[in-house]
Design a protein around this motif. Sequence first.
Motif, PDB file in Angstrom:
ATOM      1  N   GLU A 163     -51.221  14.821 -14.853  1.00 32.88           N
ATOM      2  CA  GLU A 163     -51.761  13.583 -14.322  1.00 32.88           C
ATOM      3  C   GLU A 163     -50.749  12.456 -14.418  1.00 32.88           C
ATOM      4  O   GLU A 163     -49.696  12.585 -15.016  1.00 32.88           O
ATOM      5  CB  GLU A 163     -53.040  13.217 -15.074  1.00 32.88           C
ATOM      6  CG  GLU A 163     -54.118  14.304 -14.995  1.00 32.88           C
ATOM      7  CD  GLU A 163     -55.289  14.002 -15.898  1.00 32.88           C
ATOM      8  OE1 GLU A 163     -55.113  13.115 -16.777  1.00 32.88           O
ATOM      9  OE2 GLU A 163     -56.355  14.616 -15.753  1.00 32.88           O
ATOM     10  N   GLY A 164     -51.150  11.341 -13.859  1.00 36.46           N
ATOM     11  CA  GLY A 164     -50.368  10.128 -13.962  1.00 36.46           C
ATOM     12  C   GLY A 164     -49.051  10.167 -13.192  1.00 36.46           C
ATOM     13  O   GLY A 164     -48.854  10.929 -12.241  1.00 36.46           O
ATOM     14  N   THR A 165     -48.155   9.295 -13.644  1.00 35.77           N
ATOM     15  CA  THR A 165     -46.844   9.215 -12.976  1.00 35.77           C
ATOM     16  C   THR A 165     -46.054  10.509 -13.144  1.00 35.77           C
ATOM     17  O   THR A 165     -45.324  10.927 -12.249  1.00 35.77           O
ATOM     18  CB  THR A 165     -46.020   8.048 -13.539  1.00 35.77           C
ATOM     19  OG1 THR A 165     -45.881   8.224 -14.964  1.00 35.77           O
ATOM     20  CG2 THR A 165     -46.686   6.715 -13.270  1.00 35.77           C
ATOM     21  N   ASP A 225     -48.568   5.915 -18.462  1.00 30.19           N
ATOM     22  CA  ASP A 225     -49.358   7.139 -18.290  1.00 30.19           C
ATOM     23  C   ASP A 225     -50.528   7.160 -19.277  1.00 30.19           C
ATOM     24  O   ASP A 225     -51.644   7.593 -18.942  1.00 30.19           O
ATOM     25  CB  ASP A 225     -48.478   8.372 -18.505  1.00 30.19           C
ATOM     26  CG  ASP A 225     -47.519   8.613 -17.330  1.00 30.19           C
ATOM     27  OD1 ASP A 225     -47.657   7.948 -16.273  1.00 30.19           O
ATOM     28  OD2 ASP A 225     -46.605   9.467 -17.440  1.00 30.19           O
ATOM     29  N   LEU A 261     -53.204   4.723 -17.987  1.00 32.60           N
ATOM     30  CA  LEU A 261     -53.935   5.267 -16.850  1.00 32.60           C
ATOM     31  C   LEU A 261     -54.930   6.350 -17.290  1.00 32.60           C
ATOM     32  O   LEU A 261     -56.065   6.416 -16.807  1.00 32.60           O
ATOM     33  CB  LEU A 261     -52.952   5.835 -15.824  1.00 32.60           C
ATOM     34  CG  LEU A 261     -52.061   4.812 -15.108  1.00 32.60           C
ATOM     35  CD1 LEU A 261     -51.024   5.512 -14.216  1.00 32.60           C
ATOM     36  CD2 LEU A 261     -52.912   3.833 -14.297  1.00 32.60           C
ATOM     37  N   TRP A 262     -54.517   7.104 -18.174  1.00 34.17           N
ATOM     38  CA  TRP A 262     -55.381   8.211 -18.605  1.00 34.17           C
ATOM     39  C   TRP A 262     -56.588   7.689 -19.377  1.00 34.17           C
ATOM     40  O   TRP A 262     -57.713   8.152 -19.209  1.00 34.17           O
ATOM     41  CB  TRP A 262     -54.573   9.169 -19.466  1.00 34.17           C
ATOM     42  CG  TRP A 262     -55.359  10.389 -19.841  1.00 34.17           C
ATOM     43  CD1 TRP A 262     -55.551  11.512 -19.117  1.00 34.17           C
ATOM     44  CD2 TRP A 262     -56.097  10.552 -21.025  1.00 34.17           C
ATOM     45  NE1 TRP A 262     -56.338  12.397 -19.762  1.00 34.17           N
ATOM     46  CE2 TRP A 262     -56.694  11.822 -20.974  1.00 34.17           C
ATOM     47  CE3 TRP A 262     -56.326   9.749 -22.177  1.00 34.17           C
ATOM     48  CZ2 TRP A 262     -57.526  12.292 -21.995  1.00 34.17           C
ATOM     49  CZ3 TRP A 262     -57.143  10.269 -23.184  1.00 34.17           C
ATOM     50  CH2 TRP A 262     -57.724  11.527 -23.084  1.00 34.17           C
TER      51      TRP A 262
END
Length: 452
Positions: A243-245, A432, A435-436
């Motif tokens: 996930e994320g960047t 990251d 965002l998570w």
Amino acid sequence: MDSTLTNSREATESRPLPPGWTSYTSPDGLTYYVNGCSKETTWRRPSSPAEAPQRPLARHNSSTYATGCHSGAKTGQRAETTTVALRKLTINKRTKLKLPALSPKEEKKKPGPGLWRSELLSAMFCSAKPPGAVSPAKRQIKEVKETKTTINCVTFPLPGEGPEQQLLKPNEWSYCDYFWTDRKDPQGTTSVAGFEVLLQKQLKGKQMQKEMAEFVHERIKIEEEYAKNLSKLSLSTLAAQEEGTLGEAWTQLKKSLHDEAEVHLKFSNKLHSEVEKPLLTFRGDNFKKDLKKYDHHIADLRKQLASRYASVEKARKALADRQKDLEVKTQQLEIKLSNKTEEDIKKARRKSTQAGDDLMRCVDLYNQTQSKWFEEMVTTSMELEKLEVDRIEWIQQHLRQYTTLRHETDMFNQSTVEPVDQLLQTVDPGKDRELWVKENKTGEVRPVDMDI
């Protein structure tokens, strides 16, 4: 008066003899002169061409090969032997010198007949020469043997003999200068003609070109297999849940594999059309046929040269046999002079002359054939040299195309990973995490301790 005559005689004797004349001394101490080519003999010292010619006392024209001196006149124009004035000599058994006719002053002292036969033969068939001298013909043959040699029917000058030969194309190391002699194989049992070495070079070049094309083909197979595997790997689900960047960068990396596979597939296609195919099609099957034509043409000329050389050797032996027969008949005449023997000598002399003419004709034909072979060798070897230059330049051109395509492939590969590099540079562990957390948080209230 006597002093004037003496001075005049000394001045005359001090002048050099005209070309072709040689002076000799008889066993009686008298000086006489012989023209080596015309066989003219005289007691008077010959004059130069600018002066009044001396009247010879004895002269005859004879065959080039019977007497050993070359004449430019045609066979049909040779004059018959003229009457030769003879005299008896007090012969030195060790030298047996052949002298010209007596001077008018000595004519009164001429002895009776006795040893005329040997002098007759000398005047008719032999060159007047001092003891131990070699006849012009034998001397000429000896010089040829010392300055030239024949190897596999091709005549070459011996090292250090004759004028120095200049290269046809100095400083270029051209084919036309270095493949005239034959080369023995490693076992030394057979010889390979220099031209055959050039043909083998062409055939080897054709084989090398074919092997280069096979190498490029293997490279193409590797590229195609590599592209196939890259494309397959780009569809892998491994780490798809990132996930994320970092997840975005990982997704782009997998996509770049597909793009890279397309680049390698395009590279393999261009290698086939722009490198492999030209190497395979350059000088197709007709090339070997053309080389065979060259080979047969030069080989035929070598066969003709060998045939001409065999004819020369046969004619040379025939001349030697005729000269030996003439010598035997001459010796017979010294023992017994008869009309039959004289007629035999005339026949032997004619046969010797004919054998000499045959030898000259065979030598001329041999030289003409060798000249033709020489010209064709120069022309054809330079054609082969140009073919080799064309082959090398052709291969050079397409190998350069290979490296150009390779650089382009690397450039395209670089373009496929550039987005990956850019995304990797923006990866932020803190971002990251943020965002998570925002996406997966379940509540912000923290628990506390329970009271007792």
